[in-house]
Design an enzyme around this catalytic site. Sequence first.
Site, PDB file in Angstrom:
ATOM      1  N   SER A 154       0.741  -1.286  -0.144  1.00  0.00           N
ATOM      2  CA  SER A 154      -0.579  -0.484   0.510  1.00  0.00           C
ATOM      3  C   SER A 154       1.553   1.259   0.464  1.00  0.00           C
ATOM      4  O   SER A 154       1.810   1.351   0.351  1.00  0.00           O
ATOM      5  CB  SER A 154      -0.554   0.161   1.501  1.00  0.00           C
ATOM      6  N   TYR A 167      -2.794  -0.319  10.267  1.00  0.00           N
ATOM      7  CA  TYR A 167      -2.570  -1.171   8.672  1.00  0.00           C
ATOM      8  C   TYR A 167      -1.183  -0.868   8.302  1.00  0.00           C
ATOM      9  O   TYR A 167      -0.226  -1.478   7.337  1.00  0.00           O
ATOM     10  CB  TYR A 167      -3.548   0.236   8.346  1.00  0.00           C
TER      11      TYR A 167
END
Lengths: 275, 276
Positions: A154, A167
């Site tokens: 990501s 995350y």
Amino acid sequence: MGRMDGKVALITGAARGQGRAHAVRLAQEGADIIAVDSCAQLPSVPYPLATKDDLDETARLVESVGRRVVTAVADVRDPSALREAIDDGVARLGRLDSVIANAGIVTFALGHDMSDELWQDMIDVNLTGVFHTCRAGVPHLMAAGGGSIVLTSSMMGLKAGKNVAHYAASKHGVMGYMKGLARDLAPHKIRVNCVNPGSVGSPMLLNQYVYDSFCPDVSDPGPSDLGEVLGPWQELDIPWVEPEDVTAAVLFLCSDEARYITGIALPVDGGTMLQ
Amino acid sequence: MSRFTGKVALITGAARGQGRSHAVRLAAEGADIIAVDHCQDLGSVPYPLASTADLDETARLVRETGRRVVASVADVRDFAQLSAAVDAGVTELGRLDIVVANAGIFSVGDAVSLSEEAWDDMIDINLTGVWKTAKAAIPHLRTTGDGGSIINIGSTASSRPYVGLPHYVAAKHGVIGLTKALAKELAPEMIRVNAVLPTNVDTDMIQNEATYKLFLPDLEAPTRDDFALPARDLQEMPRSWIEVGDVSAAVLFLASSESRYITGAALPVDLGALLK
């Protein structure tokens, strides 16, 4: 002539979103598909996760372009169930050439104020799930004489935002695992790379939990409200990228066009990393 | 497969090596080509540079694919010359969509023994030449108005140092900074700017005695085969170098609409060299 003719690709989180887009496009380019998804809700995740119907729809789409597909309901947190699903898929489709570790979740909480469960589910799915996927897939890649592994990291694997420390930790962890695995597997002609998407217009983003989290001052927020918040994150004039844009990068990394590319992070983020 | 039908691509350093490969591959997928090369040797460069015969051969190979080509002799250090070549190409071919700033040189020397001439030539060509290429091309990308993609050729030396190449490392690091700045500047117009970072590519730029001597200083007359061993140690995958077509594959991905939302990225094609 497809760029994946004669190949078999394993995709986790394949029931919808990016995983489905990868499955369908790789099939269009000639690959048979092993599609894995947990198809179950997690208590710590406040938006709906994929269902068995979603996974069946992915299978239907793969078959509609003329390729074979083996689906399995398996949780990347469960190494024995995952290994069984992968072994079974390889037994039925004959080989394995690409592993796309895509299964992932997102939740929002302050880094100093989140429950053990929220932290643990994130690390278990987004990071340890990637390890389980690769550990079960690599022997089959070695048996095929080489292959390509693409891990979905990501932009939060390269920087961090607020309310996503867990995350970001999981996605940075994926980057570290990718680099280590790339070194371990280079002598075996197995390439390992990451794609690093920015915001992607998939069900992980386009849901009420995300609308409410990002637009707290809007009553009954929707996609266009979210787009106004997320648009400025990119340098390009877009609210987010589409799953198909991530797929194009995954396909490039899986194909022979990238035969000497290993250990890299390929951002698909509209220039988010320039900010 | 014709990812570039109707597009026009500018390539500097197009006479041979990577530049020629990009030109021919882009043409094979439908693009018309503006091919630019200096076609002259340089005093600070210890191997022969491309010739006009090389540039003519690139043009012939492009035409052989059925595409049009405008080939010009121009030096990326000379903005007036370069912009005239780009303008002439765009006038004849009608538009500009893709820019591959590929022209580059290689020379060796440590920071003390390096001559000022070698330093200046390196920065002028490998860094300032990339900026001048962008400066000449951007107005045409804007006029075309269809977004556009600029691909700057960096190197693994854009991300990590090597001993004996301070000027090359500085220039190629600079290419990354320039790429990011241009990407940010041009994003509102949907013009994308990315870099490709090759490791050793099997071209004349590294297959020469000066490079062999850098890696094998104790050998009297090192050969390509001698060089293959230390060259292989630079990377994780067990190969000494990549082929020009491997760089072209990355360039074409970044030039195509498949990467429509990728900008400001650095794409290594390096056999895992940057993992070391």
